[in-house]
Motif scaffolding. Structure first.
Motif, PDB file in Angstrom:
ATOM      1  N   PHE A 195       2.587   8.533   3.237  1.00  0.00           N
ATOM      2  CA  PHE A 195       3.167   9.858   3.446  1.00  0.00           C
ATOM      3  C   PHE A 195       2.598  10.597   4.655  1.00  0.00           C
ATOM      4  O   PHE A 195       3.003  11.724   4.915  1.00  0.00           O
ATOM      5  CB  PHE A 195       2.977  10.718   2.192  1.00  0.00           C
ATOM      6  N   ASP A 232      10.087   8.431  -3.414  1.00  0.00           N
ATOM      7  CA  ASP A 232       9.752   9.799  -3.823  1.00  0.00           C
ATOM      8  C   ASP A 232       9.852   9.976  -5.337  1.00  0.00           C
ATOM      9  O   ASP A 232       8.987  10.591  -5.956  1.00  0.00           O
ATOM     10  CB  ASP A 232      10.668  10.813  -3.131  1.00  0.00           C
ATOM     11  N   TRP A 254      13.444   5.818   0.747  1.00  0.00           N
ATOM     12  CA  TRP A 254      12.534   6.962   0.640  1.00  0.00           C
ATOM     13  C   TRP A 254      12.823   7.774  -0.622  1.00  0.00           C
ATOM     14  O   TRP A 254      11.895   8.261  -1.279  1.00  0.00           O
ATOM     15  CB  TRP A 254      12.628   7.865   1.868  1.00  0.00           C
ATOM     16  N   ASN A 255      14.098   7.943  -0.971  1.00  0.00           N
ATOM     17  CA  ASN A 255      14.437   8.675  -2.194  1.00  0.00           C
ATOM     18  C   ASN A 255      13.884   7.962  -3.421  1.00  0.00           C
ATOM     19  O   ASN A 255      13.342   8.601  -4.329  1.00  0.00           O
ATOM     20  CB  ASN A 255      15.954   8.842  -2.327  1.00  0.00           C
TER      21      ASN A 255
END
Length: 78
Positions: A43, A60, A56-57
């Motif tokens: 990050f 996350d 990335w989603n």
């Protein structure tokens, strides 16, 4: 959201994960320390890691769920 917002979030994540890695190190929790260092590097805002929006989603969500679960896991008393 503006680009600066995401940079700020990435910087705060870097600081937060570095702090968690430091705490885990002091408590001799090597596995947690390695995970937090890896997340801090993932990050960090200085060198972008291009994974694509979908990946990335997913990352996350997995990290968020993992952090929430870690709050509720009882701590072992040594």
């Amino acid at each position: 959201m503006p680009f600066g917002f995401y940079q700020l979030v990435r910087f705060l994540a870097l600081v937060g994960f570095a702090l968690l890695a430091s705490i885990a190190s002091k408590e001799n929790k090597t596995n947690e320390m390695i995970i937090y260092i890896g997340l801090a590097l993932l990050f960090q805002p200085f060198f972008k890691i291009a994974l694509g929006r979908t990946v990335w989603n997913i990352v996350d969500v997995i990290v968020g769920v993992g952090l929430i679960i870690s709050i509720f896991i009882p701590k072992k008393i040594i």
